[in-house]
Write an enzyme that holds these catalytic residues in place. Structure first.
Site, mmCIF file in Angstrom:
data_model
loop_
_atom_site.group_PDB
_atom_site.id
_atom_site.type_symbol
_atom_site.label_atom_id
_atom_site.label_comp_id
_atom_site.label_asym_id
_atom_site.label_seq_id
_atom_site.Cartn_x
_atom_site.Cartn_y
_atom_site.Cartn_z
ATOM 1 N N SER A 121 2.917 -2.174 -12.194
ATOM 2 C CA SER A 121 1.694 -1.958 -12.977
ATOM 3 C C SER A 121 0.872 -3.235 -13.193
ATOM 4 C CB SER A 121 2.035 -1.279 -14.310
ATOM 5 O OG SER A 121 2.567 0.006 -14.079
ATOM 6 N N GLY A 133 4.176 2.131 -11.065
ATOM 7 C CA GLY A 133 3.233 3.254 -11.030
ATOM 8 C C GLY A 133 3.025 3.950 -12.362
ATOM 9 N N HIS A 142 13.157 -2.079 -1.715
ATOM 10 C CA HIS A 142 12.270 -1.477 -2.723
ATOM 11 C C HIS A 142 12.982 -0.287 -3.386
ATOM 12 C CE1 HIS A 142 8.821 0.304 -4.676
ATOM 13 N NE2 HIS A 142 8.159 -0.810 -4.424
ATOM 14 N N GLU A 144 11.078 -5.792 -9.803
ATOM 15 C CA GLU A 144 10.243 -4.617 -10.046
ATOM 16 C C GLU A 144 11.042 -3.603 -10.865
ATOM 17 O OE1 GLU A 144 6.858 -4.331 -6.907
ATOM 18 O OE2 GLU A 144 8.580 -3.162 -6.259
ATOM 19 N N TRP A 186 0.817 -1.225 0.000
ATOM 20 C CA TRP A 186 0.000 0.000 0.000
ATOM 21 C C TRP A 186 0.849 1.272 0.000
ATOM 22 C CZ3 TRP A 186 -4.094 -1.621 4.249
ATOM 23 C CH2 TRP A 186 -5.013 -2.497 3.670
ATOM 24 N N LYS A 187 2.142 1.117 0.172
ATOM 25 C CA LYS A 187 3.054 2.276 0.210
ATOM 26 C C LYS A 187 2.557 3.289 1.261
ATOM 27 C CE LYS A 187 4.434 1.148 -4.462
ATOM 28 N NZ LYS A 187 4.905 1.565 -5.753
ATOM 29 N N GLY A 245 1.137 -2.664 -6.284
ATOM 30 C CA GLY A 245 1.072 -1.365 -5.627
ATOM 31 C C GLY A 245 -0.300 -0.748 -5.803
HETATM 32 P P1 13P Z 1 2.521 -0.396 -8.952
HETATM 33 O O1 13P Z 1 1.722 -1.696 -8.932
HETATM 34 O O2 13P Z 1 1.739 0.791 -8.492
HETATM 35 O O3 13P Z 1 3.205 -0.208 -10.263
HETATM 36 O O4 13P Z 1 3.675 -0.567 -7.843
HETATM 37 C C1 13P Z 1 4.466 -1.679 -7.852
HETATM 38 C C2 13P Z 1 5.278 -1.683 -6.622
HETATM 39 O O5 13P Z 1 6.158 -0.858 -6.455
HETATM 40 C C3 13P Z 1 4.953 -2.688 -5.594
HETATM 41 O O6 13P Z 1 5.941 -2.773 -4.617
#
Ligand code: 13P
Length: 217
Positions: free
Chosen positions: A180, A150, A95, A144, A10-11, A201
């Site tokens: 994504s 994102g 990350h 990643e 969820w950041k 994310g």
């Molecule tokens: P997104 O799915 O928003 O691209 O993010 C990926 C991510 O950084 C998961 O740790």
């Protein structure tokens, strides 16, 4: 076949009331058959999410998004391994957002993995390419690529699979893809032979979309 591993990162998102709403909407869509689900909320939310999952008897695991490279002591603002272990079994390490914004070096990542292992947590170690340094003690590796995070532009399943094959050849146990991922593209990644799951994310912030991802993974 290994069960799929589906992780929500969820950041730095969601307040307590937003999380309560997410959990209420997510629960009816949740189907755990043969899949391991891990939610990684902000530290402030771990207690609430843990209680909710226990009360509803949902078989969902929790993970931290980060960990201090130090043990307890005079490190204002840090959350250490023992504190995370009170709530979670997993923790994200390495990350790209932490490497970029908080200048985490390989040396710091080594220290973090040492503490993760010492306190019995399971690391999910993020790499940005197949040659990214991976500290000793890591079993789950999440690829990643920065261009895919994102942006709505995921890597191709074929390329992610090739990175996965290279990582598995080095002896790592599980390989995940992140960048994504959504309900439209998740199956094209999880159907690849080297990919054991996904790290999600933005799409995990929506409980209905995340429920779909789990079903389709
Ligand atoms: P997104 O799915 O928003 O691209 O993010 C990926 C991510 O950084 C998961 O740790």
């Amino acid at each position: 076949m290994n069960p799929s591993l589906i992780i929500a990162n969820w950041k730095s998102n969601k307040t307590l009331s937003e999380v309560e709403d997410w959990l209420e909407k997510f629960s009816p869509n949740y189907n755990s058959i043969n899949k391991t689900i891990i939610i990684c909320p902000s530290f402030t939310l771990l207690s609430e999410v843990k209680s909710y999952l226990e009360n509803k008897k949902l078989k969902i695991e929790l993970g931290g998004q980060n960990i201090s490279q130090f043990e307890n002591g005079e490190y204002t603002g840090e959350v250490n391994a023992a504190q995370i272990k009170d709530f979670a079994n997993y923790v994200l390490v390495g990350h790209s957002e932490r490497r970029k914004n908080f200048e985490e070096t390989n040396q710091i990542l080594d220290q973090k993995i040492n503490l993760v292992k010492k306190y019995g947590l399971i690391p999910i170690f993020c790499i940005q390419g197949k040659d990214t340094y991976i500290p000793k003690g890591v079993g789950i590796v999440a690829y990643e690529p920065i261009f895919a995070i994102g942006t709505g532009n995921s890597d191709t399943p074929k390329n992610a699979n090739e990175v996965g094959l290279a990582i598995k050849r080095k002896g790592y146990e599980k390989f995940l893809y992140g960048g994504s991922i959504n309900s439209q593209n998740v199956a094209s990644f999880t159907s690849m032979p080297s990919i054991d799951g996904v790290l999600v994310g933005r799409a995990s912030l929506d409980p209905v979309e995340f429920g779909k991802i789990i079903k389709l993974a």
